[in-house]
Each structure stands twice: as C-alpha cells, then as structure tokens.
Scaffold this motif. Structure first.
Motif, short mmCIF file in Angstrom:
data_model
loop_
_atom_site.label_atom_id
_atom_site.label_comp_id
_atom_site.label_asym_id
_atom_site.label_seq_id
_atom_site.Cartn_x
_atom_site.Cartn_y
_atom_site.Cartn_z
N PHE A 172 0.83 -1.21 0.00
CA PHE A 172 0.00 0.00 0.00
C PHE A 172 0.87 1.26 0.00
CE2 PHE A 172 -3.89 -2.34 1.55
CZ PHE A 172 -4.78 -1.82 0.62
N ASP A 173 1.87 1.28 0.88
CA ASP A 173 2.72 2.48 1.00
C ASP A 173 3.55 2.71 -0.27
OD1 ASP A 173 1.83 3.20 3.51
OD2 ASP A 173 3.41 2.15 4.58
N LYS A 174 4.05 1.63 -0.88
CA LYS A 174 4.85 1.77 -2.11
C LYS A 174 3.97 2.24 -3.28
CE LYS A 174 8.59 1.05 -2.15
NZ LYS A 174 9.44 -0.09 -2.41
N ALA A 175 2.75 1.71 -3.35
CA ALA A 175 1.82 2.15 -4.39
C ALA A 175 1.51 3.64 -4.22
CB ALA A 175 0.53 1.33 -4.33
N ALA A 176 1.33 4.07 -2.97
CA ALA A 176 1.06 5.48 -2.70
C ALA A 176 2.23 6.36 -3.13
CB ALA A 176 0.78 5.67 -1.20
N LYS A 177 3.44 5.86 -2.89
CA LYS A 177 4.65 6.62 -3.28
C LYS A 177 4.72 6.76 -4.79
CE LYS A 177 9.51 6.92 -2.02
NZ LYS A 177 10.63 6.28 -1.27
N ILE A 178 4.37 5.70 -5.50
CA ILE A 178 4.34 5.74 -6.97
C ILE A 178 3.36 6.80 -7.46
CG2 ILE A 178 3.67 4.42 -9.04
CD1 ILE A 178 4.71 1.89 -7.51
N LEU A 179 2.26 6.98 -6.70
CA LEU A 179 1.23 7.96 -7.07
C LEU A 179 1.55 9.37 -6.56
CD1 LEU A 179 -2.00 5.86 -6.35
CD2 LEU A 179 -0.85 6.22 -8.54
N GLY A 180 2.70 9.49 -5.88
CA GLY A 180 3.11 10.81 -5.40
C GLY A 180 2.45 11.21 -4.09
N LEU A 181 1.90 10.25 -3.36
CA LEU A 181 1.24 10.56 -2.08
C LEU A 181 2.27 10.51 -0.96
CD1 LEU A 181 -1.98 8.37 -2.51
CD2 LEU A 181 -1.76 10.84 -2.87
N PRO A 182 2.10 11.33 0.09
CA PRO A 182 3.07 11.34 1.19
C PRO A 182 3.00 10.09 2.06
CG PRO A 182 1.22 12.79 1.69
CD PRO A 182 1.02 12.32 0.28
N TYR A 183 4.07 9.86 2.82
CA TYR A 183 4.14 8.72 3.74
C TYR A 183 3.46 9.09 5.06
CZ TYR A 183 6.06 5.19 6.85
OH TYR A 183 6.20 4.18 7.76
N PRO A 184 2.75 8.17 5.70
CA PRO A 184 2.37 6.83 5.23
C PRO A 184 1.18 6.91 4.28
CG PRO A 184 1.53 7.18 7.45
CD PRO A 184 2.29 8.43 7.09
N GLY A 185 1.32 6.29 3.12
CA GLY A 185 0.33 6.47 2.05
C GLY A 185 -0.83 5.50 2.07
N GLY A 186 -0.69 4.38 2.81
CA GLY A 186 -1.77 3.38 2.84
C GLY A 186 -3.13 3.96 3.23
N GLY A 217 5.00 -8.61 -7.56
CA GLY A 217 4.56 -8.47 -8.95
C GLY A 217 3.50 -7.40 -9.11
N LEU A 218 2.62 -7.30 -8.13
CA LEU A 218 1.57 -6.27 -8.17
C LEU A 218 2.20 -4.89 -8.10
CD1 LEU A 218 -1.37 -5.32 -8.10
CD2 LEU A 218 -1.34 -5.66 -5.61
N LYS A 219 3.18 -4.72 -7.22
CA LYS A 219 3.85 -3.42 -7.10
C LYS A 219 4.51 -3.02 -8.43
CE LYS A 219 6.75 -3.79 -3.76
NZ LYS A 219 7.71 -3.51 -2.68
N THR A 220 5.14 -4.00 -9.09
CA THR A 220 5.80 -3.73 -10.37
C THR A 220 4.77 -3.34 -11.43
OG1 THR A 220 7.52 -5.33 -9.81
CG2 THR A 220 7.34 -4.69 -12.11
N SER A 221 3.64 -4.05 -11.46
CA SER A 221 2.61 -3.75 -12.47
C SER A 221 2.01 -2.36 -12.25
CB SER A 221 1.52 -4.82 -12.48
OG SER A 221 0.76 -4.76 -11.29
N ILE A 222 1.86 -1.94 -10.99
CA ILE A 222 1.35 -0.59 -10.70
C ILE A 222 2.35 0.46 -11.19
CG2 ILE A 222 0.79 1.04 -8.83
CD1 ILE A 222 -0.20 -1.46 -7.22
N LEU A 223 3.63 0.21 -10.93
CA LEU A 223 4.68 1.14 -11.37
C LEU A 223 4.69 1.29 -12.89
CD1 LEU A 223 7.22 2.87 -10.78
CD2 LEU A 223 8.57 0.76 -10.94
N TYR A 224 4.69 0.18 -13.61
CA TYR A 224 4.74 0.23 -15.08
C TYR A 224 3.48 0.89 -15.65
CZ TYR A 224 8.84 -2.86 -15.07
OH TYR A 224 10.09 -3.40 -14.89
N PHE A 225 2.33 0.59 -15.03
CA PHE A 225 1.07 1.16 -15.47
C PHE A 225 1.10 2.69 -15.35
CE2 PHE A 225 -3.00 2.88 -13.89
CZ PHE A 225 -3.79 2.72 -15.03
N VAL A 226 1.52 3.17 -14.19
CA VAL A 226 1.55 4.62 -13.95
C VAL A 226 2.57 5.30 -14.87
CG1 VAL A 226 2.15 6.40 -12.24
CG2 VAL A 226 0.68 4.48 -11.58
#
Length: 340
Positions: A172-186, A217-226
């Motif tokens: 959750f937190d890594k996905a939030a970081k990819i979206l530019g949201l502050p920590y903690p992003g969950g 794998g989900l984290k990677t797919s979110i990163l590539y998608f964004v």
C-alpha cells in the motif's frame, strides 16, 4: 487467579510508535501512543531516528499512561514489553526500559511477541463483539507481515500461509509513493478509494500456491502502469487518482479474500479475526463483513485503536501470560526477527 485484580503496565516500541498502556485484567485503563512525524519527510521509517525518538518519548508516555490509569506504580503486578519482531534499535529502548523498571519495582517481567499480540488484541474488554472462540483463523496484516494463522488457544498458533516477498502494508505504501502521495500512504489510498471506481483499471493477481501471498509483482505492475499512462498524459494520476486508488485497493482486498476463503475451505474453521495496522483498511473490513453475510462466517474486526501498533495489545498478551506464570528474567534481549 482470574478473579484476582492484576495490573499490567505494557510497553510497545517495535517500530515508530512509542506506546504504554495499563490494564486491569482484560480492561484497558489507559493506552497512550506517541507517533513520530519525522519520518514523513523521508518517505519511510528511518531506524536510527526512530530509536532516538523512542528514547525521548518513553518516559513521558509511561508517566502519562500511569497518570491516566490513576494508579500508583507500586500497584503494578508485572511489566509486559514487545521483545520482537521489529526494528532492533527501537525494540532495545522498550526492552531496556521495561527491564530497568521491573528491576526497580521488584516485579515480574513478561516478554511479548508483537504479532501474537495483534491477534490477542481481540480479547481486550469493551469491543462490540464477544471474544472469538478457539479455534479461529487470524489474518494479520501490517507493514512487515501478511499471515494467515490458525489460533488453537492463546499460545498455540500455527502459520498456515504468509507472504513470500513484500507485506501488504508495504505494498500500500509503495503504491502510494508511486502515485506521489506522502508517507504513510496506505490510509490515503483507502480515503481516495472510497470515492473511486474499483474496476476502472484491472491489475493482475499473482498466482501463488497454497495459502501464501506475493505482492512484489503487483507493485511492479502498478509502477509500469503509472509510468506508461503518465508518459501519454502527465496529468493522468491527478485526473484519475480516486479510480487508481480504488482499483489498487480492490485488487489487494481480492488477493486477501481469495486466500482466506481457501483457508476456510481447507480447515473448516469459519471464525475469522483480523489484526495489524492494515486491518484498519475500510475495504478489507467491508469485504469481511460481506463474506460474513454471504457465507455465514463469524468475523471479528478490532477497534481501530487496537489495529495499529499499541501497548494495550501487549498488555492483554502479558495478562494471559501472567495467569500461566509465563514470565521472563533480566537476561532477556530484544529480537528483530521473532517467529510467531
């Protein structure tokens, strides 16, 4: 001994929250948590800074817990503390303080496994359900852990499945970081998800055998998608933030629910309890309540204050250990990796 009045002072310092609580048997008299804001500017917990902040916080937090509980420290029956798992520097602060205070007061010391405490938080008095009866399945969800546990009694727990790589909270937190949201992003993903379309953007679910999880794998797919969408439209994330968050949360909740359904199928146990910081997530809580209605399960969702790291859960575990005389001595040391 259950009829006797037992006062437990509990200390939790496994990560970046310094917490102290006082319990009278199963009842929480106080539960003080001092959170550390300094990590926000670094986008994650900095272990060295966390341990320094614990050193600053622990005396006032314990003092406040005793004051709010309105009891003298001389009335304490024992001191319970988090031995692990967690950040070693943070654990050392709580462990050292607990040992010193127990020595000074001439009272017993009780070491507690942090993940076991998340599960036993369900036995704290004053929640809006009866306690789970044994056996039950516990889904523990945090920044460092994702586990399905068979709970046979207070101290007999078996891990049926766990993450093979990243934990759900870290995802959750890594996905939030990819979206530019502050920590903690969950928690922010949860907030935006409630206003979005969960089926707007399909993300792949990993195929993992048995009851284990995988989120890398989900984290990677979110990163590539964004990255791909932002290349075509620099404002893509801003324009679609609610839908992206809803889709990410929907995928994660489905992964968790698929595994818990499989665990029920394999074990025949239909009592499900959740614990850990991510168990505060509204998507997970709603999905479990829906499954309860659909499948006839009994689900147990702890109060939000007992989801995140807190000393009350250490105290209730300490109480049950005290009843069984499961005490420790002054030779005990903190343990960063500590199996359930």
């Amino acid at each position: 001994m259950e009829n006797k009045t037992i006062y437990i002072l509990a200390i939790e310092s496994s990560c970046d929250d310094t917490s102290a609580a006082v319990l009278q048997n199963k009842k929480v008299l106080s539960n003080i948590v001092a959170s550390q804001k300094i990590h926000q500017e670094y986008g994650g917990v900095v272990p060295e800074l966390a341990s320094r902040a614990h050193q600053q916080n622990i005396v006032p937090v314990v003092h406040q817990a005793l004051m709010r509980a309105n009891i003298d420290k001389k009335l304490l029956s024992a001191i319970a503390f988090t031995r692990g798992p967690g950040l070693l520097g943070s654990l050392l602060v709580g462990t050292s303080f607990a040992k010193s205070l127990a020595l000074g007061l001439h009272i017993p010391l009780i070491e507690v496994n942090h993940m076991q405490a998340h599960i036993l938080a369900h036995f704290i008095e004053g929640q809006d359900y009866r306690y789970p009866s044994f056996p039950f399945l516990a889904l523990t969800l945090s920044g460092g852990h994702t586990q399905i546990v068979m709970v046979k009694n207070y101290f007999d727990m078996e891990i049926l499945g766990e993450t093979l790589d990243d934990a759900v909270g870290e995802t959750f937190d890594k996905a939030a970081k990819i979206l530019g949201l502050p920590y903690p992003g969950g928690p922010l993903i949860d907030t935006y998800a409630q206003q979005g379309n969960p089926k707007a953007f399909p993300f792949p679910k990993p195929k993992v055998d048995g009851l284990n999880f995988s989120f890398s794998g989900l984290k990677t797919s979110i990163l590539y998608f964004v990255q791909k969408e932002a290349k075509a439209n620099p404002d893509f994330v801003l324009e679609n933030r609610n839908d992206i968050c809803a889709s990410i949360q929907h995928t994660i909740v489905n992964i968790l629910m698929d595994k818990i359904k499989e665990a029920v199928r394999r074990t025949g146990v239909t009592q499900i309890a959740i614990g850990g910081g991510v168990s505060a997530n509204s998507g997970i809580r709603n999905a479990l309540k829906a499954a309860e209605r659909k499948y006839g399960w009994h689900t147990y969702l702890p109060k939000l204050e007992y989801c995140t790291d807190n000393a009350a859960m250490i105290g209730i575990t300490g109480y049950f250990k005290f009843l069984e005389n499961r005490l420790t001595d002054q030779k005990i040391s903190a343990q960063a990796r500590y199996k359930l």
